[in-house]
Design a protein around this motif. Structure first.
Motif, short mmCIF file in Angstrom:
data_model
loop_
_atom_site.label_atom_id
_atom_site.label_comp_id
_atom_site.label_asym_id
_atom_site.label_seq_id
_atom_site.Cartn_x
_atom_site.Cartn_y
_atom_site.Cartn_z
N UNK A 10 72.32 3.92 29.26
CA UNK A 10 72.51 4.96 28.25
C UNK A 10 72.53 4.34 26.86
N UNK A 11 73.21 3.20 26.72
CA UNK A 11 73.24 2.51 25.43
C UNK A 11 71.84 2.07 25.01
N UNK B 25 63.95 5.80 33.84
CA UNK B 25 64.85 4.99 34.65
C UNK B 25 66.30 5.14 34.20
N UNK B 26 66.52 5.25 32.88
CA UNK B 26 67.89 5.41 32.38
C UNK B 26 68.49 6.73 32.86
N UNK B 27 67.67 7.79 32.85
CA UNK B 27 68.15 9.09 33.34
C UNK B 27 68.49 8.99 34.83
N UNK B 28 67.70 8.24 35.56
CA UNK B 28 67.94 8.09 36.99
C UNK B 28 69.21 7.28 37.26
N UNK B 29 69.42 6.21 36.50
CA UNK B 29 70.55 5.32 36.78
C UNK B 29 71.85 5.80 36.12
N UNK B 30 71.75 6.26 34.88
CA UNK B 30 72.89 6.81 34.13
C UNK B 30 74.10 5.86 34.12
#
Length: 645
Positions: A400-401, A390-395
């Motif tokens: 990221x933190x 999900x972090x890669x998708x939202x960026x």
């Protein structure tokens, strides 16, 4: 009464946090979950600071210095509010009832876990370090000296321990004074409150800051907080690390406030930026005074936030002057951090813990979240994996933190348990004694945001999918959400948490094979006030648990911890008391130290070692003592030589 015996001291502690820390949180402008989460951290800062000031001024330790300092700090905050803007603009975009339900769910599950570990309200951790922790509380109650600059005098009267973090012990002493409960009961109540309230609320505020202010995030973070084997149970199991547990439990609030101060995540909009810096400053002294290892954990886990902030400013400002300042600031931050890593390292002899795994084994344990307890925390591992996706998708900066914090925690754990490069390992993890269980606990903090992200976003995606298929199913959707949350609290801790609870419980079992004090020895310790007058000192081998006559029996002991500075007179008693009839020098030492009794718990030691004190062995036929009381093989003797008895 069972575990209900813990209720009153727990209420006293929560009230202490609310009165001292809650008032300050309210003055700063924090409301709702932020106020609840910040109150314990602020209270620990006030209690730790008050202990130092009381020591300087010669005040007796009680709740009064804490209240006085809280009033002074509150007055200063009030003056700042008059001069500066305090704005509160954002509110959670969901009903506060979801937050309350999440807090109650996590608190209930973790309270059950911790009380199952403890077993009995007056049980003690049968571990090496607990001798110091229990006796330190008694020392504060007896001497009224709770300062971190004074507590070390219990074991080193000549100043060999100039600083010992005392906020946990100082708090326990206040709770003991106000509640009237015994030291073991106070310790257990304090442990339950820290584990079941301070920790999950802090985890929720950290996730809410970095992942979002939705019901799914609040509930997901609460479920995650109750499913991490390495925290808060590991510090109860290993060590025992009570002060470290308190420090780490307050770290999430400091991290969330740091993110908000740097403009990262949802919390940045709640109050004006300068006030977030005040929240950080209000939390960090308490973290450090509870245990410096907690402060270093904050320092390490906040690195990604600082660099995200630096990158944002670099991109937003084209000015060469500003960019030069950004680079200089980042380098200065790194430099100060590296200096602190070195300064806060304990002495070398305490940092010699060896590695235990190969790098590939360490990586596998990290991915499985199986460190220390061995059982794979599969739901937690899957939540982390989903969070990374999900972090890669939202960026976004916040997601990221979240991933970067998890990565920092993972790298530190892998380095400490498996790095073949000793110098690098000591540089990075020496502040935690190069001790991998401590870094496993830190990793338990670091994984919360990314795991909460994975669970929350997945739940939200499933909910959205259902709404698209059944737009009119609002009522059933709410019921399904409640059911899913309840199942989450039940299923997510499986299978790792039951295994962790069972293993940790072994540290608290009181029976004939207990590592520190057996059932017979504990029974004798509790009868000590019946035989030993106040002011008389008890000799004994502390490795066998006799030192707990101070905390449990309320009478002074010659060696209040296993690791103490032994004076010449004390060495004479330890080595030659059995020869007192024929050695006048022994009587001089006995008289100088007011030694009137001896506890003999045999030769079984807490770590199964051998640290004989020959003058305290085979006393029964020495002519120097007489038997006063016994329970099983445990013996209490009164010294009759030297004109005593």
């Amino acid at each position: 009464m069972g575990m209900l015996e813990l209720l009153w001291p727990a209420v006293v502690l929560v009230s202490l946090y609310a009165v001292i820390g809650g008032g300050l949180a309210w003055l700063i402008g924090l409301r709702g979950l932020w106020a609840v989460a910040s109150a314990p951290a602020f209270a620990v800062t006030v209690i730790g600071g008050a202990s130092v000031i009381a020591g300087w001024l010669g005040w007796a330790w009680s709740v009064l210095p804490c209240l006085a300092l809280a009033v002074v700090i509150g007055a200063v905050i009030g003056l700042i509010r008059r001069r500066g803007e305090l704005r509160q603009t954002s509110r959670p975009n969901f009903s506060p009832w979801w937050t309350l339900a999440a807090v109650l769910g996590a608190a209930t599950v973790i309270a059950v876990q911790t009380t199952e570990v403890i077993g009995e309200p007056s049980a003690i951790s049968q571990t090496f370090d607990n001798v110091f922790h229990l006796n330190a509380i008694r020392y504060i109650l007896d001497t009224s000296a709770a300062s971190p600059l004074e507590l070390g005098q219990m074991t080193s009267p000549n100043g060999g321990v100039p600083f010992y973090p005392s906020a946990w012990h100082a708090t326990a002493a206040i709770v003991a004074q106000l509640s009237g409960a015994s030291i073991p009961v106070v310790v257990n109540a304090q442990t339950v409150v820290i584990a079941a309230l301070v920790w999950p609320v802090g985890a929720m505020i950290l996730a809410r800051t970095l992942v979002g202010s939705t019901a799914a995030v609040a509930i997901s973070a609460a479920i995650i907080s109750a499913s991490v084997p390495m925290f808060p149970l590991l510090p109860m199991d290993y060590g025992v690390l009570y002060p470290f547990q308190l420090a780490l439990a307050t770290v999430p609030v400091a991290l969330a406030a740091t993110a908000s101060a740097l403009g990262i995540g949802a919390g940045a909009r709640d109050i004006a930026p300068g006030w977030w810096a005040l929240v950080v400053l209000g939390a960090l002294p308490g973290v450090a005074l509870a245990h410096p290892g907690g402060f270093v954990a904050w320092l390490a886990l906040s690195v990604p936030m600082v660099f995200i902030f630096a990158v944002r400013v670099w991109r937003a400002r084209r000015s060469a002057l500003v960019r030069t300042g950004v680079v200089a600031g980042a380098l200065a931050y790194l430099g100060v951090g590296l200096i602190l890593l070195k300064v806060l390292r304990p002495p070398l002899p305490t940092r010699l813990w060896p590695t235990a795994l190969t790098p590939s084994e360490a990586l596998l344990e990290t991915l499985q979240v199986s460190m220390f307890y061995g059982a794979v925390a599969l739901p937690l591992a899957l939540a982390i994996l989903a969070g990374i996706v999900w972090a890669i998708r939202e960026r976004t900066e916040a997601t990221i933190a979240s991933v970067a914090m998890w990565l920092v925690g993972a790298v530190l754990f892998i380095v400490v348990i498996a790095s073949p490069f000793g110098t690098l390992r000591d540089a990075l993890t020496g502040s935690w004694y190069n001790n991998w269980p401590r870094l496993a606990a830190v990793f338990g903090i670091a994984l919360v945001p990314v795991a909460g992200l994975g669970l929350a976003r997945t739940a939200e995606a499933l909910g959205a999918w259902w709404m698209r298929r059944s737009p009119a199913a609002r009522g059933p959707r709410l019921a399904a959400g409640v059911l899913a949350a309840a199942l989450g609290f039940v299923l997510f801790p499986l299978p790792a948490m039951p295994n962790a609870v069972a293993q940790a419980h072994g540290r608290f079992v009181l029976d004939d094979d207990a590592a520190l004090v057996s059932a017979d020895e504990m029974a004798l310790l509790k009868r000590i006030p019946e035989h030993v007058p106040a002011g008389s000192v008890i000799a004994g081998n502390p490795y066998t648990g006799t030192a707990l006559a101070y905390a449990i029996g309320g009478r002074q002991v010659l060696m209040p911890h296993i690791l103490v500075d032994v004076s010449a007179d004390a060495a004479t008693v330890n080595d030659h008391l059995a020869d007192a009839v024929a050695m006048p020098a022994v009587c001089d030492a006995v008289d100088a130290l007011d030694v009137g009794f001896v506890l003999d718990f045999g030769d079984r030691e807490v770590h199964n070692g051998s640290h004989r004190l020959e003058g305290l062995e085979e006393l029964e036929d020495s002519g120097a003592v007489r038997l006063v009381d016994s329970e099983g093989d445990a013996r209490l003797y009164e010294v009759t030589a030297c004109g005593l008895g």
